[in-house]
Each structure stands twice: as structure tokens, then as C-alpha cells.
Write a protein that holds these residues in place. Structure first.
Motif, PDB file in Angstrom:
ATOM      1  N   GLN A 192     -82.832  23.109  -6.196  1.00 40.72           N
ATOM      2  CA  GLN A 192     -84.152  22.530  -5.939  1.00 40.72           C
ATOM      3  C   GLN A 192     -84.342  21.252  -6.752  1.00 40.72           C
ATOM      4  OE1 GLN A 192     -86.139  26.191  -7.053  1.00 40.72           O
ATOM      5  NE2 GLN A 192     -87.056  26.343  -5.006  1.00 40.72           N
ATOM      6  N   GLY A 222     -89.291  26.833 -13.391  1.00 36.06           N
ATOM      7  CA  GLY A 222     -88.790  27.864 -12.484  1.00 36.06           C
ATOM      8  C   GLY A 222     -88.001  27.352 -11.308  1.00 36.06           C
ATOM      9  N   LEU A 223     -87.689  26.066 -11.276  1.00 33.26           N
ATOM     10  CA  LEU A 223     -86.908  25.531 -10.165  1.00 33.26           C
ATOM     11  C   LEU A 223     -85.421  25.766 -10.421  1.00 33.26           C
ATOM     12  CD1 LEU A 223     -89.665  24.038  -9.882  1.00 33.26           C
ATOM     13  CD2 LEU A 223     -88.391  22.200  -8.839  1.00 33.26           C
ATOM     14  N   SER A 224     -84.691  26.002  -9.356  1.00 35.71           N
ATOM     15  CA  SER A 224     -83.249  26.155  -9.461  1.00 35.71           C
ATOM     16  C   SER A 224     -82.607  24.766  -9.526  1.00 35.71           C
ATOM     17  CB  SER A 224     -82.704  26.908  -8.246  1.00 35.71           C
ATOM     18  OG  SER A 224     -82.821  26.097  -7.078  1.00 35.71           O
ATOM     19  N   GLU A 273     -95.838  25.760  -2.760  1.00 39.71           N
ATOM     20  CA  GLU A 273     -95.199  26.948  -2.182  1.00 39.71           C
ATOM     21  C   GLU A 273     -94.392  27.690  -3.247  1.00 39.71           C
ATOM     22  OE1 GLU A 273     -91.711  27.858   1.045  1.00 39.71           O
ATOM     23  OE2 GLU A 273     -93.131  26.259   1.516  1.00 39.71           O
ATOM     24  N   HIS A 274     -93.677  26.961  -4.071  1.00 36.44           N
ATOM     25  CA  HIS A 274     -92.894  27.584  -5.144  1.00 36.44           C
ATOM     26  C   HIS A 274     -93.825  28.295  -6.127  1.00 36.44           C
ATOM     27  CE1 HIS A 274     -89.496  28.225  -7.762  1.00 36.44           C
ATOM     28  NE2 HIS A 274     -90.175  27.689  -8.760  1.00 36.44           N
ATOM     29  N   ARG A 275     -94.944  27.664  -6.464  1.00 35.92           N
ATOM     30  CA  ARG A 275     -95.912  28.286  -7.365  1.00 35.92           C
ATOM     31  C   ARG A 275     -96.465  29.571  -6.766  1.00 35.92           C
ATOM     32  NH1 ARG A 275    -101.086  25.008  -8.463  1.00 35.92           N
ATOM     33  NH2 ARG A 275    -101.463  25.772  -6.381  1.00 35.92           N
ATOM     34  N   GLU A 276     -96.712  29.567  -5.451  1.00 33.87           N
ATOM     35  CA  GLU A 276     -97.222  30.774  -4.790  1.00 33.87           C
ATOM     36  C   GLU A 276     -96.203  31.909  -4.858  1.00 33.87           C
ATOM     37  OE1 GLU A 276     -98.346  29.378  -0.901  1.00 33.87           O
ATOM     38  OE2 GLU A 276    -100.179  28.438  -1.675  1.00 33.87           O
ATOM     39  N   LYS A 277     -94.923  31.579  -4.698  1.00 32.55           N
ATOM     40  CA  LYS A 277     -93.876  32.601  -4.818  1.00 32.55           C
ATOM     41  C   LYS A 277     -93.833  33.174  -6.234  1.00 32.55           C
ATOM     42  CE  LYS A 277     -90.937  30.902  -1.118  1.00 32.55           C
ATOM     43  NZ  LYS A 277     -89.659  30.279  -0.766  1.00 32.55           N
ATOM     44  N   ILE A 278     -94.004  32.315  -7.223  1.00 38.54           N
ATOM     45  CA  ILE A 278     -94.043  32.784  -8.607  1.00 38.54           C
ATOM     46  C   ILE A 278     -95.254  33.705  -8.799  1.00 38.54           C
ATOM     47  CG2 ILE A 278     -94.435  32.066 -11.008  1.00 38.54           C
ATOM     48  CD1 ILE A 278     -92.716  29.582 -10.376  1.00 38.54           C
ATOM     49  N   ALA A 288     -94.079  21.545  -1.357  1.00 39.03           N
ATOM     50  CA  ALA A 288     -92.970  22.422  -1.744  1.00 39.03           C
ATOM     51  C   ALA A 288     -93.228  23.041  -3.114  1.00 39.03           C
ATOM     52  CB  ALA A 288     -91.659  21.647  -1.734  1.00 39.03           C
ATOM     53  N   LEU A 289     -93.791  22.261  -4.023  1.00 38.59           N
ATOM     54  CA  LEU A 289     -94.087  22.792  -5.354  1.00 38.59           C
ATOM     55  C   LEU A 289     -95.215  23.822  -5.302  1.00 38.59           C
ATOM     56  CD1 LEU A 289     -93.781  19.513  -7.472  1.00 38.59           C
ATOM     57  CD2 LEU A 289     -92.161  21.433  -7.370  1.00 38.59           C
TER      58      LEU A 289
END
Length: 124
Positions: free
Chosen positions: A61, A56-58, A89-94, A86-87
Motif C-alpha cells: 500500500q 497500519g499500511l502494508s 476505507e483502510h481506517r474503517e477496516k481498522i 482509500a485511506l
């Protein structure tokens, strides 16, 4: 190897490989003729890029995190402690996005159920 060979070896289109280069994810050597030349390390780099895209990273990123990733025979692990944060945080957004989608699905289920209870065809 040239771009066509890299595409065959990785299962990625030449167009995608050019895009990865535009994004700074790949840096092939250039011949005086302008042809791109890739090495075996680029095959592994494409594999890492695909794993991170699937997570799911752009591409923006990935450009930032790729230098801090350890490739342990196909399993990626972050080397930089700040990357883990950072990862996470990205997982939390997902997770938040999944929660929103689940709520949307539940709303749709209620609408479908109401239509069935109404006894019929509300479609007109």
C-alpha cells in the motif's frame, strides 16, 4: 551515504532498508562495486515509510500511496483525492478489527468473571 550510515541516521536496520528497496520503497543509486548510495532525500523517505507503517499500511500500500503524499515537516498529507478515499476505507477496516477485538475481550472478561463467581480455581 552508504547503507550503514542511513541505518544510523534513521534508526532502521540495514536489513529493513534492504527490504524497503526490495519492495520498491527506496531506490538507492548503485556504484559499479554494487554498493548502495543514499542521499538526504532517502532519510526523509524512510521517515515517511515509518509513519505510514505505523498507520497500519502494508509496504504494498505504501508503494502506491507514497508518491501522492506531501511531507509537511514530518506531517504527511495526501495530495491525490482518490487517496483520501482509500485511506478512509483502510481506517474503517481498522475500526472493524478493533470492534472484533473488543468483542473478543468482552467474551474473555465474561469467562474470567464466571470463573471468579464459581468460587475458585477452574484451572484444574
Amino acid at each position: 551515504m552508504r547503507i550503514g550510515e542511513l541505518a544510523r541516521r534513521t534508526g532502521i536496520t540495514e536489513r529493513a532498508l534492504r527490504y524497503y528497496e526490495e519492495q520498491g520503497l527506496l531506490r538507492p543509486e548503485r556504484r559499479p562495486s554494487g554498493y548502495r548510495v543514499y542521499g538526504d532525500a532517502d532519510v526523509a523517505a524512510v521517515r515517511r515509510i515509518r509513519i505510514l507503517l505505523a498507520a497500519g499500511l502494508s509496504t504494498a500500500q505504501i508503494t502506491q500511496v507514497l508518491p501522492c503524499m506531501l511531507d509537511d515537516d514530518g506531517r504527511l498529507a495526501p495530495l491525490c483525492p482518490e487517496l483520501v478515499d482509500a485511506l478512509v476505507e483502510h481506517r474503517e477496516k481498522i475500526g472493524e478489527a478493533i470492534g472484533e477485538l473488543e468483542a473478543t475481550r468482552a467474551n474473555l472478561d465474561r469467562i474470567i468473571s464466571a470463573e471468579a463467581r464459581a468460587g475458585g480455581d477452574l484451572r484444574g
